[in-house]
Design an enzyme around this catalytic site. Structure first.
Site, short mmCIF file in Angstrom:
data_model
loop_
_atom_site.label_atom_id
_atom_site.label_comp_id
_atom_site.label_asym_id
_atom_site.label_seq_id
_atom_site.Cartn_x
_atom_site.Cartn_y
_atom_site.Cartn_z
N ARG A 80 0.85 -1.07 -0.13
CA ARG A 80 -0.05 -0.06 -0.04
C ARG A 80 0.99 1.14 -0.18
NH1 ARG A 80 -4.61 0.01 4.43
NH2 ARG A 80 -3.07 0.81 5.88
N LYS A 183 -2.57 6.59 1.29
CA LYS A 183 -2.35 7.01 2.51
C LYS A 183 -1.54 8.18 2.92
CE LYS A 183 -2.71 4.66 7.00
NZ LYS A 183 -4.08 5.31 7.60
#
Ligand SMILES: Cc1ncc(COP(=O)(O)O)c(C=O)c1O
Length: 338
Positions: A80, A183
């Protein structure tokens, strides 16, 4: 063993022995060093400070029943962070380096990992940012990657507690083709004001709908949305502007293992009346049951007010059981530190 009141730890930063830090320059990452000071010197023109070239991750290490310490699915956080790095034009951290960094820093702080039985864990926070000086809007020529750790307590002392949520119709968390799926710190800065507004109104969590139509459920401010329908299915939202939660992936697999059908699809807000249980899911607390959702003065009941519905409880127990080494880790999610 540190003299820490493990049973009363909250979710707050505590200084530990050290963090681990790497620098990327001329196309290469440094070897990584353990740094004792929690302060660092940073160039005043670093792109992280001016243009938000910054990414972070959050995962946990657990002291298991057999006394070993393991990280939970760190490879997923590595992947991620790579997605975030690509979207924000930062140097990528190779998966092996990411996992090794987490292992090294946890190992160097073992006495801060809450012992088995306290319900606590070690929160692991990887951070990647542009540290090179750059005054025009452009990617930096230098990046810093660091991983800090801090012990955190059991979120729920004495069983899962349900909360109420409100739909945040006044603000959006992400644009349709923006950065909601990665993120970056900026997403969270933008969410602070709406979060404080919701809190002032008495809602600990706020639910975002899709920014285009405000018709489809997206996610909570720091966690994914999931529901157990009245006919026993696990339903979670599919959208290009929500963060792919690793806890959600884990829960989906465990639901399948239990024979619960899993649906990952667009979920209209109008469907709330068909849910028997609703939860916010994420690393910090695994699941937070949501007993009601309010939107524009209307209250929708979404679960028992007194605690957790039976299916969510079963899934929560399954996750924690694996993390603390009380149940077999059949999917190979635990990565040992020692
Ligand atoms: C916006 C958002 N959604 C979902 C999550 C849950 O993700 P995970 O389960 O990987 O912690 C988080 C927390 O990281 C988050 O900040």
């Amino acid at each position: 063993m540190k003299n820490i009141d493990w049973k009363n730890l909250g979710f707050a930063y505590m200084d530990t022995n050290c963090h681990i830090r790497y620098v990327w320059k001329n196309g290469q990452w440094s070897a990584g060093e353990l740094v004792t000071s929690p302060y660092m010197s940073i160039h005043i023109a670093a792109t992280a400070l001016h243009y938000g070239q910054e990414a972070f991750e959050g995962l946990k290490a657990f002291c298991r029943k057999d006394g070993k310490v393991s990280l939970f699915r760190p490879q997923e956080n590595a992947k991620r962070m790579q997605t975030t790095a690509r979207r924000t034009c930062m140097a990528e951290v190779p998966e092996a380096m990411f996992v090794d960094a987490c292992q090294r820093v946890v190992k160097a702080n073992l006495e801060f990992v809450p012992p088995y039985g306290t319900g606590g864990s070690m929160y692991v926070r990887p951070l990647l940012f542009g540290s090179g000086a750059q005054i025009g809007v452009a990617p930096a020529d230098e990046y810093t990657f660091l991983v800090l750790v801090t012990p955190v307590g059991a979120y729920y002392k004495g069983g899962l507690q349900a909360v109420k949520a409100m739909v945040q119709d006044e603000y959006d968390r992400a644009a349709p083709r923006g950065t909601g799926h990665i993120k970056v710190g900026g997403n969270y800065a933008a969410g602070l004001y709406p979060h404080l507004e919701a809190k002032k109104l008495g809602y600990p969590v706020e639910l975002y709908l899709d920014p285009k139509e405000h018709k489809w459920i997206e996610e909570f401010s720091t966690s994914n949305f999931l529901a157990i329908t009245k006919d026993g299915k696990y339903v979670t939202t599919k959208s290009g502007s929500i963060l792919p939660s690793i806890t959600n992936l884990t829960l989906q697999q465990l639901a399948k293992d239990l024979g619960i059908p899993v649906e990952v699809r667009p979920v209209a807000f109008d469907e709330v009346t068909t849910f028997a249980e609703v939860a916010a899911c994420g690393t910090a607390v695994v699941v937070t049951p949501v007993y009601q959702i309010e939107r524009a003065g209307q209250v929708y009941k979404t679960g028992p007010e007194t605690g957790c519905g039976p299916v969510l409880q079963q899934l929560y127990n399954a996750v924690q059981g694996i993390q603390y080494g009380e149940r077999p880790d059949v999917h190979g999610w635990n990565v040992e530190v020692q």
